[in-house]
Design a protein around this motif. Sequence first.
Motif, PDB file in Angstrom:
ATOM      1  N   GLN A 117     -21.906  26.240  26.715  1.00 52.75           N
ATOM      2  CA  GLN A 117     -22.764  25.138  27.173  1.00 52.75           C
ATOM      3  C   GLN A 117     -22.217  23.790  26.732  1.00 52.75           C
ATOM      4  N   ALA A 118     -20.872  23.684  26.743  1.00 54.34           N
ATOM      5  CA  ALA A 118     -20.259  22.449  26.285  1.00 54.34           C
ATOM      6  C   ALA A 118     -20.606  21.246  27.149  1.00 54.34           C
ATOM      7  N   PRO A 119     -20.579  21.370  28.500  1.00 55.73           N
ATOM      8  CA  PRO A 119     -20.903  20.171  29.291  1.00 55.73           C
ATOM      9  C   PRO A 119     -22.279  19.606  28.939  1.00 55.73           C
ATOM     10  N   GLN A 120     -23.267  20.497  28.690  1.00 59.54           N
ATOM     11  CA  GLN A 120     -24.599  20.021  28.320  1.00 59.54           C
ATOM     12  C   GLN A 120     -24.556  19.289  26.982  1.00 59.54           C
ATOM     13  N   GLN A 121     -23.797  19.889  26.017  1.00 60.56           N
ATOM     14  CA  GLN A 121     -23.701  19.248  24.703  1.00 60.56           C
ATOM     15  C   GLN A 121     -23.068  17.872  24.803  1.00 60.56           C
TER      16      GLN A 121
ATOM     17  N   PRO B  30     -26.052   4.047  33.050  1.00 64.27           N
ATOM     18  CA  PRO B  30     -24.862   4.475  33.783  1.00 64.27           C
ATOM     19  C   PRO B  30     -23.724   3.460  33.704  1.00 64.27           C
ATOM     20  N   LEU B  31     -24.050   2.166  33.641  1.00 64.51           N
ATOM     21  CA  LEU B  31     -22.989   1.158  33.618  1.00 64.51           C
ATOM     22  C   LEU B  31     -22.198   1.241  32.315  1.00 64.51           C
ATOM     23  N   VAL B  32     -22.917   1.467  31.210  1.00 58.52           N
ATOM     24  CA  VAL B  32     -22.234   1.624  29.925  1.00 58.52           C
ATOM     25  C   VAL B  32     -21.394   2.889  29.946  1.00 58.52           C
ATOM     26  N   PHE B  33     -21.980   3.956  30.506  1.00 59.89           N
ATOM     27  CA  PHE B  33     -21.245   5.213  30.604  1.00 59.89           C
ATOM     28  C   PHE B  33     -19.936   5.004  31.374  1.00 59.89           C
ATOM     29  N   LEU B  34     -20.015   4.303  32.508  1.00 58.32           N
ATOM     30  CA  LEU B  34     -18.813   4.085  33.315  1.00 58.32           C
ATOM     31  C   LEU B  34     -17.775   3.269  32.561  1.00 58.32           C
ATOM     32  N   LEU B  35     -18.241   2.285  31.793  1.00 59.52           N
ATOM     33  CA  LEU B  35     -17.291   1.484  31.029  1.00 59.52           C
ATOM     34  C   LEU B  35     -16.582   2.359  29.993  1.00 59.52           C
ATOM     35  N   LEU B  36     -17.368   3.230  29.317  1.00 56.40           N
ATOM     36  CA  LEU B  36     -16.770   4.139  28.337  1.00 56.40           C
ATOM     37  C   LEU B  36     -15.768   5.065  29.018  1.00 56.40           C
ATOM     38  N   VAL B  37     -16.142   5.565  30.200  1.00 52.34           N
ATOM     39  CA  VAL B  37     -15.228   6.447  30.940  1.00 52.34           C
ATOM     40  C   VAL B  37     -13.942   5.699  31.274  1.00 52.34           C
ATOM     41  N   ASN B  38     -14.085   4.445  31.747  1.00 59.94           N
ATOM     42  CA  ASN B  38     -12.901   3.648  32.062  1.00 59.94           C
ATOM     43  C   ASN B  38     -11.973   3.515  30.859  1.00 59.94           C
ATOM     44  N   LEU B  39     -12.555   3.147  29.719  1.00 61.00           N
ATOM     45  CA  LEU B  39     -11.749   2.960  28.513  1.00 61.00           C
ATOM     46  C   LEU B  39     -11.082   4.266  28.097  1.00 61.00           C
ATOM     47  N   PHE B  40     -11.902   5.334  28.090  1.00 60.17           N
ATOM     48  CA  PHE B  40     -11.415   6.632  27.656  1.00 60.17           C
ATOM     49  C   PHE B  40     -10.267   7.093  28.553  1.00 60.17           C
TER      50      PHE B  40
ATOM     51  N   VAL C 121     -15.876  18.389  32.859  1.00 63.74           N
ATOM     52  CA  VAL C 121     -16.716  17.938  31.755  1.00 63.74           C
ATOM     53  C   VAL C 121     -17.479  16.664  32.127  1.00 63.74           C
ATOM     54  N   LEU C 122     -16.761  15.701  32.711  1.00 67.57           N
ATOM     55  CA  LEU C 122     -17.370  14.392  32.943  1.00 67.57           C
ATOM     56  C   LEU C 122     -18.210  14.327  34.210  1.00 67.57           C
ATOM     57  N   ALA C 123     -17.773  15.053  35.264  1.00 70.46           N
ATOM     58  CA  ALA C 123     -18.474  14.917  36.546  1.00 70.46           C
ATOM     59  C   ALA C 123     -19.959  15.306  36.463  1.00 70.46           C
ATOM     60  N   PRO C 124     -20.321  16.427  35.804  1.00 71.85           N
ATOM     61  CA  PRO C 124     -21.749  16.766  35.734  1.00 71.85           C
ATOM     62  C   PRO C 124     -22.567  15.702  34.988  1.00 71.85           C
ATOM     63  N   VAL C 125     -21.974  15.110  33.939  1.00 69.63           N
ATOM     64  CA  VAL C 125     -22.682  14.075  33.191  1.00 69.63           C
ATOM     65  C   VAL C 125     -22.975  12.896  34.103  1.00 69.63           C
ATOM     66  N   ALA C 126     -21.951  12.498  34.877  1.00 64.83           N
ATOM     67  CA  ALA C 126     -22.120  11.362  35.784  1.00 64.83           C
ATOM     68  C   ALA C 126     -23.243  11.634  36.776  1.00 64.83           C
TER      69      ALA C 126
ATOM     70  N   SER D  96     -25.479  15.396  26.370  1.00 65.83           N
ATOM     71  CA  SER D  96     -26.533  14.873  25.495  1.00 65.83           C
ATOM     72  C   SER D  96     -25.940  13.962  24.434  1.00 65.83           C
ATOM     73  N   ALA D  97     -24.699  14.259  23.996  1.00 68.48           N
ATOM     74  CA  ALA D  97     -24.053  13.370  23.030  1.00 68.48           C
ATOM     75  C   ALA D  97     -23.844  11.993  23.648  1.00 68.48           C
ATOM     76  N   ILE D  98     -23.397  11.982  24.914  1.00 71.06           N
ATOM     77  CA  ILE D  98     -23.159  10.694  25.575  1.00 71.06           C
ATOM     78  C   ILE D  98     -24.480   9.958  25.778  1.00 71.06           C
ATOM     79  N   ARG D  99     -25.523  10.706  26.178  1.00 71.45           N
ATOM     80  CA  ARG D  99     -26.823  10.055  26.377  1.00 71.45           C
ATOM     81  C   ARG D  99     -27.362   9.494  25.065  1.00 71.45           C
ATOM     82  N   GLY D 100     -26.965  10.163  23.950  1.00 71.76           N
ATOM     83  CA  GLY D 100     -27.366   9.653  22.643  1.00 71.76           C
ATOM     84  C   GLY D 100     -26.814   8.258  22.401  1.00 71.76           C
TER      85      GLY D 100
END
Lengths: 176, 423
Positions: free
Chosen positions: B297-301, B313-323, B343-348, B304-308
Amino acid sequence: MRMVFGILDRVNRAVYYALGFLLAIISIVVLMQVIVRFVLTAAGINIAAPWTEELARYLLVWMIFLGAGVGCRRMQLIALTFVINWLPPWLGSAARLLALCLCLWLFGILLVYGWQFVQLIGRSEMSPVMQISKSWVYWAMPVGAALMIVNTLAFIAEALMPGGDMRATSSLGATE
Amino acid sequence: MTFLVLVMLGLFALSVPIAFALGLAALPYFLEKKLPLIAIPQVIFDSLDSFVLLAVPLYVLAGRLMMTGGVARRLVEFAVSLVGVLRGGLAAATVLTSMLFATISGSSAATAAAIGSTLIPEMEKKGYPRPFAAAVVASSGELGVIIPPSVPMVIYAVITGLSITDLFIAGILPGLLIGFSLILAIVVVSSIKGYGERETFTLKTYVLGISAATRRASLSLVMPFIILGGIYGGVFTPTEAAVAAVAYALILGCFVYREIPFRDLPKIFAESAFTSAVVMVIVGFAFVFAYAMALMQAPQQIASAIRGVSSNPLVFLLLVNLFLFVVGMFMETFAALIILAPVLAPVATQLGIDPVHFGLIMIVNLAIGMVTPPVGVNLFVACGIANVSMEQLMRPLLVFLGVLVINMLIITYVPWLSLALIR
């Protein structure tokens, strides 16, 4: 020893050109599908050729496993080599040797379980359209794994001989 | 899960090929949970036995045939006749050719190689410094994977189960945006630095030049219409369009232009088959790795870590861009895409980002990775052809990298660009 390498390289060369042959058949078969769908249907002839898709997919599986097998001879598989090239030569070589031993372990698993898969599942499963035994497809894994093992051992042997370099890699040329 | 990822990174560092590192990293989990190892062949066959995946070797083959068969050279002549008169015209023509070539080829290094080998020597003759010429080729080569067809998009679609057609169409406007902003940057830089000889311009020679080049390239220019028109019009599936491209390139190269001798065909087919097999084998083992991750269940973990951190979504996208920018610097593009997409697509999706838009963000991000040192396939190709060192290339490349990053941010934050053309 030299003769062994000679024979092995001839085998690899043959497999390499066989890959091209597989791709040629894939192209022809998929092209036939297009022709059947567009040209013949437009001409009012309705024949379906669902076997073309199935055959192309199965040949693709063989192409992938044989290609990976050939790639092991000169370490042409995609890997990150900047770490081992940055380390001092002896350490880099040791790291590569460890990497290759780990690969051999995985190849052994692929060989054994790939073969079991042929026996347990391939024998009883038939392809939906062509009605051939699916073991024809599943043999690709043990055969590919055997080629990977032989080629990796040959690479190690060559690297350990005078003038060899364990860290050697060959690029694929200008394509990803 | 952290253990699994650390094992994988360790194996990468030891130079275990990416494909096998993914398989090996999953093994401890299989052994610990006493899972039957026969699941490994099952997962691999399920992932590789795919009609969609057939498009990969076919696009690679079509690209090779166009490169050796004279299609690439005619497209170059055509682009030069169009924009050659501008300040920095030849460099601008390089970008335009990359855009044309990208509508037929699905790979970025193939685009850079096909165009660089003709245009870098030409640019040098016209007074452009070689590092600048190489930087132009390297950065415009990334259009090869953004403007459809695109091999990474095929692979992304296979992994995430999206429609390839949608992804292809999503790439059109972003590709045009990147192409034209690169041309703009080239014209500005060339004007400031005075690169490129200016030719005397008369309308008559200009029109005559265009019509002559168009006539010579006419049959090659039909190709984008077959492929893109066929896919966009819903006539062809992407795999069928790929085989149509192969057939057309073969006919042009062997019978019309007669630049491919028949005895070279076995070599062209074998090379294409081998290079694509080496990429596709990663897909098979990535599914094994993803299988282990999913059982944990890694994608879920991760989600939830990212949501923490932030559920915006805009912050998430910026983090994805940097990463992805950092990952793209060090990792081979295909490998990064294959490992990170599941890993990333389901979170998005959970955060409400359109899956096709997110796919395009990942592709554009990782395409920049092909142009960022130290590991960037376009840089290797361009340096090799121009015979310049990576260090020499850096200064002229920085401007273009800046342009590419700005484009990436625009594409990330303006979903309309990716989604407007999809019906």
